[in-house]
Design a protein around this motif. Structure first.
Motif, PDB file in Angstrom:
ATOM      1  N   ILE A  29      18.884   6.770  38.844  1.00  0.00           N
ATOM      2  CA  ILE A  29      18.989   6.476  40.162  1.00  0.00           C
ATOM      3  C   ILE A  29      19.022   7.491  41.111  1.00  0.00           C
ATOM      4  O   ILE A  29      19.466   8.452  40.634  1.00  0.00           O
ATOM      5  CB  ILE A  29      20.117   5.343  40.466  1.00  0.00           C
ATOM      6  N   PRO A  30      18.840   7.405  42.245  1.00  0.00           N
ATOM      7  CA  PRO A  30      19.136   8.692  43.200  1.00  0.00           C
ATOM      8  C   PRO A  30      20.406   9.097  43.122  1.00  0.00           C
ATOM      9  O   PRO A  30      21.445   8.263  42.900  1.00  0.00           O
ATOM     10  CB  PRO A  30      18.755   8.116  44.616  1.00  0.00           C
ATOM     11  N   ALA A  31      20.695  10.487  43.343  1.00  0.00           N
ATOM     12  CA  ALA A  31      21.897  11.137  43.252  1.00  0.00           C
ATOM     13  C   ALA A  31      23.056  10.535  44.353  1.00  0.00           C
ATOM     14  O   ALA A  31      24.164  10.414  43.910  1.00  0.00           O
ATOM     15  CB  ALA A  31      21.750  12.601  43.623  1.00  0.00           C
ATOM     16  N   ASP A  32      22.577  10.231  45.436  1.00  0.00           N
ATOM     17  CA  ASP A  32      23.486   9.643  46.476  1.00  0.00           C
ATOM     18  C   ASP A  32      24.258   8.403  45.881  1.00  0.00           C
ATOM     19  O   ASP A  32      25.533   8.098  46.225  1.00  0.00           O
ATOM     20  CB  ASP A  32      22.982   9.706  47.857  1.00  0.00           C
ATOM     21  N   LEU A  33      23.144   7.454  45.360  1.00  0.00           N
ATOM     22  CA  LEU A  33      23.638   6.095  44.958  1.00  0.00           C
ATOM     23  C   LEU A  33      24.710   6.535  43.681  1.00  0.00           C
ATOM     24  O   LEU A  33      25.770   5.636  43.451  1.00  0.00           O
ATOM     25  CB  LEU A  33      22.628   5.324  44.309  1.00  0.00           C
ATOM     26  N   ARG A  34      24.269   7.392  42.779  1.00  0.00           N
ATOM     27  CA  ARG A  34      25.219   7.678  41.622  1.00  0.00           C
ATOM     28  C   ARG A  34      26.488   8.254  42.103  1.00  0.00           C
ATOM     29  O   ARG A  34      27.642   7.742  41.493  1.00  0.00           O
ATOM     30  CB  ARG A  34      24.577   8.722  40.917  1.00  0.00           C
ATOM     31  N   ALA A  35      26.597   8.929  43.300  1.00  0.00           N
ATOM     32  CA  ALA A  35      27.889   9.338  43.961  1.00  0.00           C
ATOM     33  C   ALA A  35      28.544   8.339  44.389  1.00  0.00           C
ATOM     34  O   ALA A  35      29.892   8.212  44.322  1.00  0.00           O
ATOM     35  CB  ALA A  35      27.434  10.479  45.051  1.00  0.00           C
ATOM     36  N   ARG A  36      28.017   7.241  45.168  1.00  0.00           N
ATOM     37  CA  ARG A  36      28.799   6.271  45.432  1.00  0.00           C
ATOM     38  C   ARG A  36      29.139   5.173  44.590  1.00  0.00           C
ATOM     39  O   ARG A  36      30.133   4.447  44.815  1.00  0.00           O
ATOM     40  CB  ARG A  36      27.884   5.316  46.566  1.00  0.00           C
ATOM     41  N   PHE A  37      28.393   4.969  43.600  1.00  0.00           N
ATOM     42  CA  PHE A  37      28.622   4.116  42.572  1.00  0.00           C
ATOM     43  C   PHE A  37      28.667   4.701  41.094  1.00  0.00           C
ATOM     44  O   PHE A  37      27.824   4.700  40.403  1.00  0.00           O
ATOM     45  CB  PHE A  37      27.628   2.951  42.214  1.00  0.00           C
ATOM     46  N   PRO A  38      29.801   5.679  41.013  1.00  0.00           N
ATOM     47  CA  PRO A  38      29.764   6.444  39.454  1.00  0.00           C
ATOM     48  C   PRO A  38      30.110   5.543  38.114  1.00  0.00           C
ATOM     49  O   PRO A  38      29.822   6.179  37.206  1.00  0.00           O
ATOM     50  CB  PRO A  38      31.035   7.376  39.886  1.00  0.00           C
ATOM     51  N   ASP A  39      30.576   4.283  38.311  1.00  0.00           N
ATOM     52  CA  ASP A  39      30.628   3.615  37.073  1.00  0.00           C
ATOM     53  C   ASP A  39      29.714   2.389  37.091  1.00  0.00           C
ATOM     54  O   ASP A  39      28.943   2.287  36.120  1.00  0.00           O
ATOM     55  CB  ASP A  39      31.940   3.250  37.105  1.00  0.00           C
ATOM     56  N   GLU A  40      29.628   1.576  38.084  1.00  0.00           N
ATOM     57  CA  GLU A  40      28.920   0.320  38.002  1.00  0.00           C
ATOM     58  C   GLU A  40      28.453  -0.065  39.447  1.00  0.00           C
ATOM     59  O   GLU A  40      29.165   0.191  40.334  1.00  0.00           O
ATOM     60  CB  GLU A  40      29.851  -0.667  37.513  1.00  0.00           C
ATOM     61  N   MET A  41      26.989  -0.576  39.411  1.00  0.00           N
ATOM     62  CA  MET A  41      26.650  -1.047  40.741  1.00  0.00           C
ATOM     63  C   MET A  41      26.048  -2.297  40.402  1.00  0.00           C
ATOM     64  O   MET A  41      25.508  -2.687  39.436  1.00  0.00           O
ATOM     65  CB  MET A  41      25.997  -0.008  41.514  1.00  0.00           C
ATOM     66  N   THR A  42      25.731  -3.114  41.601  1.00  0.00           N
ATOM     67  CA  THR A  42      25.069  -4.491  41.722  1.00  0.00           C
ATOM     68  C   THR A  42      24.026  -4.351  42.580  1.00  0.00           C
ATOM     69  O   THR A  42      24.076  -4.135  43.782  1.00  0.00           O
ATOM     70  CB  THR A  42      26.048  -5.777  42.004  1.00  0.00           C
ATOM     71  N   ILE A  43      22.768  -4.756  42.201  1.00  0.00           N
ATOM     72  CA  ILE A  43      21.784  -4.822  43.108  1.00  0.00           C
ATOM     73  C   ILE A  43      21.113  -6.326  43.079  1.00  0.00           C
ATOM     74  O   ILE A  43      21.764  -7.148  42.422  1.00  0.00           O
ATOM     75  CB  ILE A  43      20.553  -3.753  42.562  1.00  0.00           C
TER      76      ILE A  43
END
Length: 168
Positions: A57-71
């Motif tokens: 995933i893009p680095a900015d998304l990884r920074a915002r969601f370092p553990d888990e995210m929902t799409i």
């Protein structure tokens, strides 16, 4: 008398988790085969571990969601590609397009609220708090509280949660 069951030589928990994740692959594969168009009012919330092996995933998304995210896969997604081990999809986050590559093994929850169906998977080995679901990633599709839709339901809805409890 020892009430502890004997150690199984068959990894049932892994086999069941793999089979349930295959359900996600099959559903996404059907959407891909249909030209990337979701039938009827179906739409999906997919929660995954951002740090799991193979997740891109893009680095900015990884920074915002370092553990888990929902799409959210509903109206504004494109380039859905489904393979044997995972899927790729492009979404828009704050008006910026992003391509995500997600292995099925990284998925922790899959929900289709249109038909009150959901699957929850055992947390990855590095997860210490199984009840801590992240909020929606904020892709431009929806601002809904996704975590509340993924919580297991006790009202008889179609949520499947399998937890064999791994030995420490």
């Amino acid at each position: 008398m020892n009430d502890t069951p004997p150690d199984s030589m068959i990894p049932y928990d892994e086999i069941v988790q793999e089979a349930l994740r295959a359900v996600v692959g099959r559903v996404l594969g059907q959407v891909e085969a249909g030209g990337g168009v979701l039938p009827g009012s179906h739409h999906f919330y997919i929660t995954f571990k951002t740090g799991a092996p193979g997740v891109s995933i893009p680095a900015d998304l990884r920074a915002r969601f370092p553990d888990e995210m929902t799409i959210v896969l509903q109206n504004k997604f494109w380039d859905l590609g489904v393979g044997e081990r995972g899927f790729t999809v492009s979404l828009s986050f704050n008006q910026m397009p992003a391509k995500l590559d997600i292995p099925f093994s990284a998925i922790t929850a899959f929900v289709d609220p249109a038909v009150d169906f959901g699957l929850q998977f055992q947390a990855m080995a590095d997860d210490d708090d199984e009840d801590d679901l992240s909020a929606a990633a904020g892709n431009d599709e929806s601002e809904r509280d996704v975590a509340s839709r993924i919580t297991p339901s006790e009202d008889g809805s179609n949520v499947v949660s399998v937890d064999f409890g791994k030995k420490k």
